[in-house]
Design a protein around this motif. Structure first.
Motif, short mmCIF file in Angstrom:
data_model
loop_
_atom_site.label_atom_id
_atom_site.label_comp_id
_atom_site.label_asym_id
_atom_site.label_seq_id
_atom_site.Cartn_x
_atom_site.Cartn_y
_atom_site.Cartn_z
N GLU A 1 -10.23 -26.04 -8.80
CA GLU A 1 -10.28 -24.62 -8.46
C GLU A 1 -11.53 -24.29 -7.66
N ARG A 2 -12.67 -24.87 -8.03
CA ARG A 2 -13.89 -24.64 -7.27
C ARG A 2 -13.78 -25.21 -5.87
N ALA A 3 -13.16 -26.39 -5.75
CA ALA A 3 -12.97 -26.98 -4.43
C ALA A 3 -12.08 -26.09 -3.57
N LYS A 4 -11.01 -25.58 -4.17
CA LYS A 4 -10.06 -24.76 -3.42
C LYS A 4 -10.70 -23.47 -2.91
N SER A 5 -11.64 -22.94 -3.68
CA SER A 5 -12.30 -21.69 -3.27
C SER A 5 -13.17 -21.88 -2.04
N ILE B 1 -9.62 -27.72 1.24
CA ILE B 1 -8.40 -26.97 1.54
C ILE B 1 -7.28 -27.35 0.57
N ARG B 2 -7.19 -28.62 0.23
CA ARG B 2 -6.15 -29.10 -0.67
C ARG B 2 -6.53 -28.93 -2.15
N GLY B 3 -7.74 -28.47 -2.42
CA GLY B 3 -8.14 -28.27 -3.81
C GLY B 3 -8.29 -29.57 -4.58
N LEU B 4 -8.88 -30.59 -3.94
CA LEU B 4 -9.04 -31.89 -4.58
C LEU B 4 -10.45 -32.07 -5.12
N PRO B 5 -10.61 -32.41 -6.40
CA PRO B 5 -11.93 -32.85 -6.88
C PRO B 5 -12.37 -34.09 -6.11
N ILE B 6 -13.65 -34.15 -5.76
CA ILE B 6 -14.14 -35.19 -4.85
C ILE B 6 -15.15 -36.08 -5.56
N ILE B 7 -14.95 -37.39 -5.47
CA ILE B 7 -15.97 -38.36 -5.87
C ILE B 7 -16.51 -38.98 -4.59
N LEU B 8 -17.73 -38.64 -4.23
CA LEU B 8 -18.35 -39.21 -3.03
C LEU B 8 -18.93 -40.58 -3.36
N THR B 9 -18.63 -41.56 -2.51
CA THR B 9 -19.01 -42.94 -2.80
C THR B 9 -20.11 -43.46 -1.88
N GLY B 10 -20.48 -42.70 -0.87
CA GLY B 10 -21.52 -43.15 0.06
C GLY B 10 -21.70 -42.14 1.17
N TYR B 11 -22.75 -42.32 1.98
CA TYR B 11 -23.01 -41.40 3.08
C TYR B 11 -23.87 -42.10 4.12
#
Length: 507
Positions: free
Chosen positions: A424-428, A368-378
């Motif tokens: 932009e891809r995140a925001k979409s 929603i905030r259009g932030l690029p995400i670096i996932l660090t774990g799951y």
């Protein structure tokens, strides 16, 4: 509700507080009334534009009596309560003074012993991925799942039934996977005993790219899913397609009510105005090796981009020892250290990159905030699908080692064009209206069921007395019928047999 348990019953003159999302799908569309109502609203954008809520629609429920909505959740992770509070806020926005919401921790306050320590046990297990995966598989494997659900029913059926009958809700919403089977079995028993239609029961799935099979029960009146993979999972679990809706995750109102610009928020939060910001979070408990990741990111940005090229915000959650260690550290770039925060929407709005484990709510909020995400774990099993959604959509990357995480952050800091394209891809993918859409659709279902229940009560009041069978015959019929039903459910659970055509709508 009394003060003897932790249920949260809120009057509608108070303002509540958290989770949205996803890809196009062929799932069943919203009801015509919901579409008409939501289309009447002005469009909402993923920027800082405020949302103008629609006018309160006319309802068929009794205006003198608030519509009682019971939300079942459990504090096994912050996302379930956050989703419950987000739905509470949406009902309050769409139907002020007409709905009474009760949010209750199902296992602590309703089912009770011996499962009342589930929230504390979750916190312990979530920090040990191997143990989490074992528990996840235990509850997913049909024979052990059947044993688990049999234990739930043995110890808790009567307590849950007493709670439902005492509170007599007009609508029940589940935002936790482990409450569905038991709750629907209790409602079925109440229906058979009273020969009256029960309140509607809907499930709002709060996972994102993958979900535990206990989320999906064909007896639910409606199942709300946030993504196409979960739509398919619901179909595979024999949920009829006309009882599946795809809207997104219910997200905290701050994510659909914010009007301040990122520059204004940076001033209020004490951040530097003219350099990119990396936001590093580890959930409410501050887990996931945050110290090593924070040190690696700060060192790599300073080395590759310069000591004034970016700033780092580390949210440690409830992990006070981590906060103390980081406060005693000398940093090569500007760093802001926080403990547990309640304004994550503001921090996300003011940041340029998010580093986080693959929690579904956090990902949806970042979109929603259009932030690029670096996932660090799951978490194994539960959150693996979230990683696939982020990486395959191009809205982020996954790295498990601190050096790799730091390298990715430094690369995005040094390349504004690349960072903007990912943003932009995140925001979409963001779905800021999801919570309002879910609440509106649920309300339509509840109104329809309420009319059916009122009509049934009227028929009972005006009909002639019915023949009452001999008590012994009635008792024998009850035990034989329920024994056969239990054998049928056990057969289906053990051998994963479920035929869609055998699943009819609840009365």
């Amino acid at each position: 509700m009394g003060a003897s348990h932790s249920a949260t019953a809120r009057s509608r003159d108070k303002q509540p507080e958290q989770e949205g999302l996803l890809l196009p799908t062929t799932a069943t569309s919203p009801s015509p009334r919901a579409i008409e109502r939501l289309n009447a609203e002005p469009p909402i954008h993923n920027d800082m534009t405020a949302i103008t809520l629609p006018p309160t629609p006319t309802a068929s429920v009794d205006q003198e009596k608030p519509f009682h909505v019971l939300v079942l959740m459990s504090d096994t992770g912050g996302g379930h309560r956050a989703s419950a509070q987000a739905l509470d806020a949406a009902f309050d926005s769409l139907y002020p003074s007409r709905s009474q919401i009760t949010i209750v921790d199902f296992w602590t306050s309703v089912a009770g012993f011996p499962f009342h320590n589930f929230p504390r046990q979750y916190s312990y297990i979530a920090k040990r991925p191997w143990m989490w995966k074992l528990v996840f598989l235990w509850a997913a494997f049909p024979p052990t799942r059947w044993l688990t659900e049999a234990a739930f029913s043995l110890f808790c059926h009567s307590k849950v039934r007493r709670y439902f009958e005492a509170h007599d809700p007009d609508l029940i919403i589940s935002v936790h996977p482990l409450v569905n089977t038991l709750s629907l079995s209790v409602l079925a028993a109440i229906r058979r005993a009273k020969r009256a239609p029960p309140p509607p029961f809907v499930t709002v799935v709060t996972d994102l790219g993958g979900a535990h099979p206990t989320w999906f029960d064909p007896r639910a009146d409606m199942v709300y899913v946030p993504s196409e993979p979960l739509h398919q999972a619901a179909l595979e679990a024999a949920v009829p397609e006309d009882r599946i809706r795809l809207f997104g995750l219910p997200i905290r109102p701050a994510f659909w009510q914010e009007t301040r610009s990122p520059a204004q928020l940076r001033v209020e939060l004490g951040m530097a105005l003219n350099i990119p910001a990396v936001l590093l979070v580890g959930g409410g408990d501050g887990v996931g090796g945050l110290q090593a990741i924070a040190l690696a990111i700060a060192a790599r940005i300073a080395e590759n981009c310069g000591s004034s090229a970016a700033q780092l915000i580390v949210v440690c959650g409830k992990n006070k020892s981590l906060l103390n260690r980081l406060q005693a550290t000398s940093w090569p770039i500007p760093v802001i250290l926080k403990g547990f925060v309640k304004n994550m929407s503001e921090w996300m709005s003011a940041s340029d990159i998010l580093c986080s484990k693959a929690g579904p709510g956090t990902i949806a909020e970042a979109w929603i905030r259009g932030l690029p995400i670096i996932l660090t774990g799951y978490l194994p099993g539960q959150e693996e699908g979230n990683v696939r959604l982020v990486t395959e959509s191009g809205s982020g990357e996954f790295h498990s080692q601190p050096d790799d995480i730091a390298e990715c952050a430094a690369k995005w800091i040094s390349d504004p064009e690349l960072r903007a394209a990912i943003a932009e891809r995140a925001k979409s993918l963001g779905r800021p209206r999801s919570c309002l859409e879910i609440a509106s659709d649920i309300w339509d279902i509840a109104e329809q069921r309420q009319r059916e229940r009122d009509a049934f009560r009227l028929r009972m009041l005006t009909s002639h007395s019915q023949h009452v069978p001999n008590g012994y015959i009635a008792m024998a019929r009850f035990y034989v019928t329920n024994g056969l039903r239990s054998m049928q459910r056990g057969f289906r659970s053990v051998f994963r047999y479920s035929a869609v055509e055998t699943v009819g709508p609840r009365e």
